[in-house]
Enzyme design. Structure first.
Site, mmCIF file in Angstrom:
data_model
loop_
_atom_site.group_PDB
_atom_site.id
_atom_site.type_symbol
_atom_site.label_atom_id
_atom_site.label_comp_id
_atom_site.label_asym_id
_atom_site.label_seq_id
_atom_site.Cartn_x
_atom_site.Cartn_y
_atom_site.Cartn_z
ATOM 1 N N SER A 57 0.790 -1.237 0.000
ATOM 2 C CA SER A 57 0.000 0.000 0.000
ATOM 3 C C SER A 57 0.818 1.281 0.000
ATOM 4 O O SER A 57 0.250 2.370 -0.035
ATOM 5 C CB SER A 57 -0.939 0.019 1.215
ATOM 6 O OG SER A 57 -0.202 0.000 2.426
ATOM 7 N N GLY A 78 5.073 3.186 -0.760
ATOM 8 C CA GLY A 78 6.476 3.107 -1.118
ATOM 9 C C GLY A 78 6.775 2.134 -2.243
ATOM 10 O O GLY A 78 6.072 2.058 -3.250
ATOM 11 N N ASP A 86 -2.382 -7.804 9.884
ATOM 12 C CA ASP A 86 -1.023 -7.711 10.407
ATOM 13 C C ASP A 86 -0.214 -8.860 9.815
ATOM 14 O O ASP A 86 -0.336 -10.008 10.243
ATOM 15 C CB ASP A 86 -1.055 -7.791 11.927
ATOM 16 C CG ASP A 86 0.331 -7.748 12.552
ATOM 17 O OD1 ASP A 86 1.327 -7.598 11.809
ATOM 18 O OD2 ASP A 86 0.422 -7.877 13.791
ATOM 19 N N ALA A 87 0.619 -8.556 8.830
ATOM 20 C CA ALA A 87 1.349 -9.592 8.108
ATOM 21 C C ALA A 87 2.321 -10.357 9.000
ATOM 22 O O ALA A 87 2.770 -11.445 8.643
ATOM 23 C CB ALA A 87 2.109 -8.977 6.933
ATOM 24 N N TYR A 127 18.022 -0.939 1.566
ATOM 25 C CA TYR A 127 18.619 0.332 1.167
ATOM 26 C C TYR A 127 20.030 0.403 1.730
ATOM 27 O O TYR A 127 20.292 -0.093 2.825
ATOM 28 C CB TYR A 127 17.776 1.500 1.704
ATOM 29 C CG TYR A 127 18.277 2.883 1.313
ATOM 30 C CD1 TYR A 127 18.307 3.286 -0.014
ATOM 31 C CD2 TYR A 127 18.707 3.775 2.287
ATOM 32 C CE1 TYR A 127 18.765 4.561 -0.369
ATOM 33 C CE2 TYR A 127 19.153 5.052 1.946
ATOM 34 C CZ TYR A 127 19.181 5.432 0.609
ATOM 35 O OH TYR A 127 19.636 6.680 0.257
ATOM 36 N N TYR A 158 21.901 5.398 9.451
ATOM 37 C CA TYR A 158 21.160 4.376 8.705
ATOM 38 C C TYR A 158 21.982 3.093 8.593
ATOM 39 O O TYR A 158 21.807 2.178 9.390
ATOM 40 C CB TYR A 158 20.748 4.893 7.315
ATOM 41 C CG TYR A 158 19.707 3.987 6.687
ATOM 42 C CD1 TYR A 158 18.356 4.195 6.926
ATOM 43 C CD2 TYR A 158 20.078 2.888 5.924
ATOM 44 C CE1 TYR A 158 17.401 3.330 6.402
ATOM 45 C CE2 TYR A 158 19.140 2.026 5.398
ATOM 46 C CZ TYR A 158 17.797 2.247 5.638
ATOM 47 O OH TYR A 158 16.861 1.373 5.126
ATOM 48 N N LYS A 179 19.046 -4.477 8.351
ATOM 49 C CA LYS A 179 19.239 -4.748 6.923
ATOM 50 C C LYS A 179 20.301 -5.820 6.708
ATOM 51 O O LYS A 179 20.186 -6.645 5.790
ATOM 52 C CB LYS A 179 19.624 -3.460 6.197
ATOM 53 C CG LYS A 179 18.530 -2.387 6.220
ATOM 54 C CD LYS A 179 17.216 -2.877 5.645
ATOM 55 C CE LYS A 179 16.164 -1.788 5.601
ATOM 56 N NZ LYS A 179 14.848 -2.275 5.118
ATOM 57 N N VAL A 215 11.106 9.283 -1.576
ATOM 58 C CA VAL A 215 10.286 9.928 -0.557
ATOM 59 C C VAL A 215 9.182 8.952 -0.185
ATOM 60 O O VAL A 215 8.270 8.697 -0.972
ATOM 61 C CB VAL A 215 9.694 11.250 -1.056
ATOM 62 C CG1 VAL A 215 8.902 11.932 0.068
ATOM 63 C CG2 VAL A 215 10.792 12.180 -1.549
ATOM 64 N N THR A 216 9.286 8.373 0.981
ATOM 65 C CA THR A 216 8.278 7.445 1.485
ATOM 66 C C THR A 216 7.905 7.854 2.899
ATOM 67 O O THR A 216 8.589 8.654 3.542
ATOM 68 C CB THR A 216 8.802 5.995 1.499
ATOM 69 O OG1 THR A 216 9.870 5.899 2.462
ATOM 70 C CG2 THR A 216 9.324 5.575 0.125
#
Length: 400
Positions: free
Chosen positions: A51, A53, A112-113, A228, A238, A247, A279-280
């Protein structure tokens, strides 16, 4: 029916309501930007986090160019009467309308996945309507996850590791962008473990194992999780921080899946996909990422900055074999070469060195970022009648 006049409500960098027509228009705009084509193959896909990004972009590109069939999963909130539905709720409704009009067979599940019940329900739907899955795209971004085995609730944090992080940030809470400074204390071992539990690869692996147990992995099954890397400018908060630890776990999970018997038996494959900056809703909440993205947009301009739809189209072309896979030494699919080009990063670093002065020359990029954030929630979108009442109580799409 809930027809009412609504205006944006913003608290800091957060926008807490959404405009249904504006959110729908953003989906239409993305849909129209993806060239339609058909190669006759209609693979079954399960998109987790459809839904927003990159999940939304991957869903739309898959529908538009490859005629995917299957299921999208997201966890969105409906209109309550006091507050509008979430933007992702409205985007899902718009996506369903576009897909139905174009003759696509796609279902949407609001759940809720992370939960075992969600996995069982989705597997039931796959068995009943589609059969084995060709593609599982994992693009979940959430602030918390409940461990299905223990019931413990893990909360992710965005923090550096080892030392405090001090850096310039873009303040877009007012009408004009401004520079602020952020200081974040380092994350603890407990916070890092919790972030890995939420944003790492554990849940991704569980999804693959559940599908395998239900005999729902098609021959040549492919699964891809979005990740990312980003610039050295943002690395302390990050890639070298708590999110980076998550990640790294995600990327190790891909290696473990590839080594597992359940994928080898199906000649399957698992990838992490390194996308470029975007931009998310998630990225706008990360300190200094907003300023970095505004500077990046300033350097690249309209034509050089790759949209999520463009990157998702590249991803599908690689996964479907239309173009060669672009893999790095760690086996990750790379979509971010345009961002990490050395000449581009040199210019971004030069702007970063004096952010207050650079903001003046990058004001267009900063305004662009602010506009894109608001558009995520359906605000400041062209061709939307914000001065008119809007229907906010839109039902979740059901299969027609």
């Amino acid at each position: 029916m809930s027809l009412r006049q609504i205006e944006p409500k913003q608290r800091g960098f957060l926008i807490v309501n959404a405009h249904p027509d504006g959110a729908a228009r953003t989906v239409h705009r993305m849909w129209e930007a993806i060239p339609a084509r058909s190669d006759g193959r209609r693979p079954v896909a399960l998109i987790l986090g459809h839904s927003a990004g990159y999940g939304l972009a991957t869903l739309l590109a898959g529908l538009r160019q490859h005629g995917i069939r299957g299921i999208g999963v997201a966890f969105e909130t409906p209109d309550t009467g006091r507050r509008t539905a979430s933007a992702g709720w409205y985007r899902t409704a718009a996506t369903a309308d576009l897909a139905a009009a174009d003759g696509h067979d796609i279902r949407f599940v609001n759940t809720d996945a992370f939960s075992i019940d969600a996995k069982s329900h989705v597997a039931d739907l796959l068995e009943e309507h589609y059969g084995p899955v060709d593609y599982l795209i994992y693009s979940l971004a959430a602030p918390r996850r409940t461990d299905p085995a223990t019931g413990e609730v893990h909360h992710s944090v965005i923090k550096p590791l080892g030392a405090a992080y001090e850096a310039p940030a873009l303040d877009f809470s007012a009408s004009e962008p401004a520079i602020s400074w952020t200081r974040i204390e380092p994350g603890t071992v407990t916070e890092t473990r919790a972030t890995v539990a939420v944003m790492g690869g554990e849940d991704w692996s569980v999804w693959v194992h559940v599908l395998a147990a239900r005999r729902l992995l098609a021959p040549g099954f492919t699964t891809a999780a979005l990740t990312y890397v980003g610039s050295e400018v943002t690395a302390p908060v990050y890639r070298q921080g708590t999110i980076g630890a998550a990640k790294e776990h995600l990327e190790q999970t891909a290696r473990d899946l590839n080594d597992s018997l359940l994928l080898k038996e199906n000649e399957g494959r698992a990838f992490t996909v390194v996308a470029g900056a975007a931009v998310t809703q998630a990225s706008s909440a990360i300190p200094s990422i907003a300023l970095y993205t505004a500077f990046l947009r300033t350097v690249l301009g309209d034509n050089g900055f790759r949209t999520t739809a463009q990157q998702a189209t590249d991803l599908w072309d690689q996964l479907e074999g239309r173009t060669p896979l672009v893999l790095d030494n760690e086996g990750r699919v790379r979509l971010d070469g345009w961002e990490l080009d050395g000449r581009v990063q040199d210019q971004v670093r030069a702007l970063w060195a004096d952010p207050q002065r650079s903001l003046e020359s990058s004001r267009a990029g900063a305004h662009w970022f602010m506009g894109e954030v608001r558009a995520l929630y359906g605000w400041n979108v062209d061709d939307v009648a914000y001065d008119q009442p809007a229907e906010t109580d839109i039902p979740w799409p059901t299969q027609r």
